[in-house]
Scaffold this active site. Structure first.
Site, PDB file in Angstrom:
ATOM      1  CG  PHE A 168      -2.259  -1.161   1.330  1.00 27.68           C
ATOM      2  CD1 PHE A 168      -2.750  -1.656   0.411  1.00 27.68           C
ATOM      3  CD2 PHE A 168      -1.344  -2.101   2.858  1.00 27.68           C
ATOM      4  CE1 PHE A 168      -2.979  -2.969   0.489  1.00 27.68           C
ATOM      5  CE2 PHE A 168      -2.370  -3.071   2.729  1.00 27.68           C
ATOM      6  CZ  PHE A 168      -3.248  -3.670   1.861  1.00 27.68           C
ATOM      7  N   GLY A 172      -4.199   1.639 -15.224  1.00 26.59           N
ATOM      8  CA  GLY A 172      -3.663   1.046 -13.879  1.00 26.59           C
ATOM      9  C   GLY A 172      -5.490   1.171 -13.259  1.00 26.59           C
ATOM     10  N   GLY A 188       1.991  -1.300 -12.169  1.00 31.22           N
ATOM     11  CA  GLY A 188       3.061  -2.567 -12.635  1.00 31.22           C
ATOM     12  C   GLY A 188       2.525  -2.853 -13.225  1.00 31.22           C
ATOM     13  N   GLY A 232       0.576  -8.626  -4.023  1.00 30.97           N
ATOM     14  CA  GLY A 232      -0.904  -9.318  -3.461  1.00 30.97           C
ATOM     15  C   GLY A 232      -2.108  -9.044  -4.317  1.00 30.97           C
ATOM     16  N   GLY A 267      -5.161  -0.075  -9.600  1.00 32.39           N
ATOM     17  CA  GLY A 267      -5.185  -0.649  -8.300  1.00 32.39           C
ATOM     18  C   GLY A 267      -5.627   0.464  -6.934  1.00 32.39           C
ATOM     19  CD  GLU A 268      -1.936   3.763  -6.397  1.00 28.61           C
ATOM     20  OE1 GLU A 268      -2.102   4.505  -7.578  1.00 28.61           O
ATOM     21  OE2 GLU A 268      -1.214   4.044  -5.174  1.00 28.61           O
TER      22      GLU A 268
HETATM   23 MO1  MOS Z   1       1.833   3.172  -4.100  1.00 27.72          MO
HETATM   24  S1  MOS Z   1       1.131   4.101  -2.584  1.00 27.72           S
HETATM   25  O1  MOS Z   1       2.572   4.204  -5.314  1.00 27.72           O
HETATM   26  O2  MOS Z   1       2.367   1.866  -4.151  1.00 27.72           O
END
Ligand code: MOS
Length: 762
Positions: free
Chosen positions: A256, A718, A525, A483, A720-721
């Protein structure tokens, strides 16, 4: 308009290949059977155990440190303090304006008698066992010359200053037109100040390192999101070339953002292993992680909107004051998203830092948008309420045709489609626009929504791929899987490209001996490592085709056609085809290898020419007890436009994880800083509240069909966020719709709602 095709576990219908399919995690069986080795579980002959002792004051100097008793304690091998720690470079200046410097600078530990923040390491005890080390640490006596410190953000706003840049290299301020005049003249205005608290990441797996030297080569088994950052940071701190540091991190129990750079467990394990000439293992305790592994800083945000009577924005201002450490700058890019979200001729965004005597803030999932959209998207809800306009309609009226501050087109932008599709699926028409009017017995029911936006990044990455005589493929890159599903989607990308079953693909990650990637962070990623691997597979196919055509041993010798393909474990050139394994055995018994790379997005034309973001719309329904103010989530929905979805299951998991963070930010999460002594009071998972299963309602995730051909060869963006962005605001707006109470100080706990709840007779 974009059609909605991909939902929960259904694959994207326009792609027939393996990409997009909701396949299970490749690494799942290893994880559930205990076969995945995490950093602290690595066993090395002769490994010793370290325990860190932290400072008991937040600011001052170590006047005296008595380690004699600890040194005499059973099984103790070493007590390291600033008096005997190996020499390291200075920490360096407080300002670290360039992005690489943040990741590569020396981060010395136990190098000075200065204490800069509460629980900063003051000693390390290494012993034959963890228990012996911890017990001996309790025998160390430290006397401090304590100095008065600053710990109160609202109390020290006069010290605020403008940093040179925000995190990720954005301009600190942006200014277009004349906001103040537009605001003064606007018939409808919102001027709302929101507060968001300190927050901590708390990945399940703590920060942990096993360090071992072999001659002058250092191997670090640790839990890292980005191997290259760890390598560079350790090399600078130990003053050795990065090539002599190997980082191994194949499995990571969450990060995170808290594992983007090396922390004291890693630095101290490396130093102690050097001194003792033995492997040394150190993990931070959960309590130590609160002080020593970064946090999201406390912030005060003022959001101002000027609008005409139809709800068209004439001015947007987003001002952010953030707590910061005095020894190293970190400026979360909290208002940066506001530069791209809605159209308005007059605009201001500004970031200011207030230096305190606390540890530095660090990246925490959705840096910028997580706190920023929590305030900004609630303020949009306030504006809709004041205008008597539906919140979705308000956003549609302010939808820009191009990036409002950069003046370039969007690569793809499906925000309006996300909101419309979400409204339809959620039953938004059932929402009563007048707050506090929907009742079910003692429960006040509310609906809320918010937009989501998150920039799309590509980091430089290289991948290596090899195919052997049995057509088995090995892909190697120093990417990590925190994860999120990296192993799985990379397997899918290689299988899809090479036309092989996923059982033929082996993806090896998490070793700095493999080609360098940008690792896991910033939601870059999958697209970065995935594009590198995609390009590596293309290079591999070119090599195979060339050899297949030119080798006399090849069944495809002399075949020429413009069309060649790899599918069903076969190579086809024009009308002729051959099994891939058979072909390789005949023409290259040692197999083939290739590499592929992708350049950092910021350096490429398509990122300069297009504004690239992922988008979404969040919807939430809450029930608030009219007597106690208790808030319960009832359901949530997210509709996302995030480019091509690489795996419908892992993508959905990312989004529901993010939505859960939204619940936490809106209703629960808060680290309390003691304003007198500067320590985080609730520094464990009993008192730092996060949503647990009972707090998380039914969640639905929908992905719009999208392919962003400006983003990268995969068309993916992306995500993930993205699930975090705006999710908390949707919850907060639902609480307002339920109760008519607007809480501007997060988290919205019942004590803040209750006093303002109308007394309702049943
Ligand atoms: Mo994210 S806060 O760039 O792992």
């Amino acid at each position: 308009m974009t059609e909605t095709k991909t939902s929960e576990n259904r694959p994207s219908e326009t792609h027939t290949g393996v990409i997009g399919r909701p396949i299970d995690r490749i690494d799942g069986p290893l994880k559930v059977t205990g076969g995945a080795t995490y950093a602290y579980e690595n066993a090395l002959e002769g490994a010793a155990y370290g325990y860190i002792l932290g400072a008991a004051v937040a600011k001052g100097r170590i006047a005296e440190i008595d380690t004699a008793e600890a040194e005499r304690a059973p099984a103790v091998l070493l007590v390291m303090t600033h008096r005997n720690a190996p020499a390291q470079p200075d920490f360096g200046p407080a300002v670290t304006p360039t992005v690489p410097e943040v990741f590569t600078r020396a981060r010395p530990a136990l190098n000075s008698e200065r204490v800069r923040y509460y629980d900063e390491p003051v000693a390390l005890v290494v012993a034959e066992t963890f228990e012996a080390a911890r017990a001996a640490a309790g025998f160390i006596k430290v006397r401090y010359d304590e100095e008065p410190g600053l710990y109160d953000l609202p109390g020290h706003m006069a010290d605020a200053y403008a940093p040179k840049r925000t995190n990720a290299g954005f301009e600190t301020d942006s200014m277009i037109g004349d906001f103040e005049s537009a605001f003064a003249a606007a018939p409808v205005k919102i001027d709302a100040t929101y507060r968001t608290p300190f927050e901590h990441h708390n990945p399940m797996e703590p920060h942990a390192t096993l360090a071992a030297w072999s001659g002058n080569e250092l191997t670090i088994h640790t839990s890292a999101q980005t191997l290259a950052n760890f390598r560079a940071g350790i090399a600078s701190t130990l003053r050795i070339p990065p090539e002599r540091v190997r980082i191994v991190s194949p499995f990571i129990g969450g990060g995170f953002g808290s594992k983007l750079i090396a922390h004291s467990d890693t630095i101290l394990a490396a130093l102690a292993a050097q001194v003792l000439q033995r492997p040394v293992k150190i993990a931070l305790t959960r309590q130590q992680m609160f002080a020593n592994a970064g946090h999201r800083a406390e912030m005060i945000q003022q959001v101002r909107f000027g609008a005409d009577a139809d709800g068209r924005l004439t001015g947007i201002a987003h001002d952010v004051w953030s707590a910061a450490s005095s020894f190293e700058e970190y400026c979360e890019q909290t208002a940066v998203f506001a530069r791209s979200l809605y159209v308005a001729p007059n605009r201001v965004t500004r970031h200011r830092l207030v230096p305190l005597d606390i540890n530095r803030g660090e990246w925490m999932r959705s840096p910028g948008e997580a706190p920023g959209m929590l305030a900004f998207e609630c303020a949009m809800d306030e504006l809709a309420d004041r205008l008597g306009l539906d919140p979705i309609e308000l956003r549609i009226r302010n939808e820009p045709a191009q990036d409002p501050e950069r003046g370039v087109p969007f690569s793809t932008r499906n925000l309006v489609a996300c909101m419309k599709e979400g409204a339809r699926r959620f039953g938004w028409e059932r929402r009563n626009p007048t707050p506090g009017r929907t009742r079910e017995g003692r429960k006040l029911i509310g609906y809320g929504m918010a937009a989501a936006i998150r920039p799309n990044y590509i980091g430089a990455a290289t991948a290596q791929v090899a195919v052997d005589r049995d057509a088995r493929v090995t892909a190697r890159l120093d990417m990590t899987d925190i994860g999120t599903g990296s192993y799985t989607i990379l397997t899918q990308i290689a299988a899809d490209s090479l036309g092989l079953p996923i059982s033929s693909i082996k993806v090896e990650l998490g070793d700095s001996r493999f080609p360098r990637t940008a690792g896991s962070g910033g939601s870059w990623g999958a697209a970065s490592a995935g594009s590198a691997l995609h390009n590596a597979c293309n290079a591999l196919k070119q090599r195979i085709l060339k050899a297949a055509q030119s080798s006399e041993a090849s069944p495809l010798h002399g075949a020429s056609a413009t069309e060649a393909s790899f599918a069903n474990s076969e190579v086809r050139i024009g009308q002729r085809s051959a099994g891939l394994a058979d072909l390789i055995r005949r023409i290259a018994p040692d197999g083939f290898e290739a590499e592929g790379s992708v350049a950092a997005g910021a350096t490429t034309e398509s990122y300069k020419a297009y504004s690239q973001h992922s988008y979404g719309a969040h919807f939430a329904e809450v029930a608030v007890d009219c007597d106690t103010g208790e808030i319960r989530m009832r359901r949530m929905l997210a509709v996302m436009g995030a480019g091509r979805i690489l795996n419908a299951k892992t993508a959905r998991s990312q989004i529901i994880g993010g939505m859960t963070w939204g619940i936490g930010a809106a209703l629960m999460e808060q680290t309390v800083l003691d304003r007198r002594y500067g320590h985080f009071v609730n520094h464990d998972l009993a008192e730092y509240h996060v949503p647990i299963n009972g707090d998380v309602p039914e969640m639905e995730v929908v992905f719009l069909e999208e392919h962003d051909d400006k983003a990268n060869p995969l068309g993916a963006k992306g995500l993930g966020e993205l699930g975090v962005c705006g999710a908390g605001a949707a919850v907060a707006n639902a609480v307002y719709n339920a109760t008519g109470v607007r809480v501007r100080e997060f988290p919205i706990t019942l004590d803040k709602v209750l006093p303002a709840l109308p007394v309702i007779a049943i």
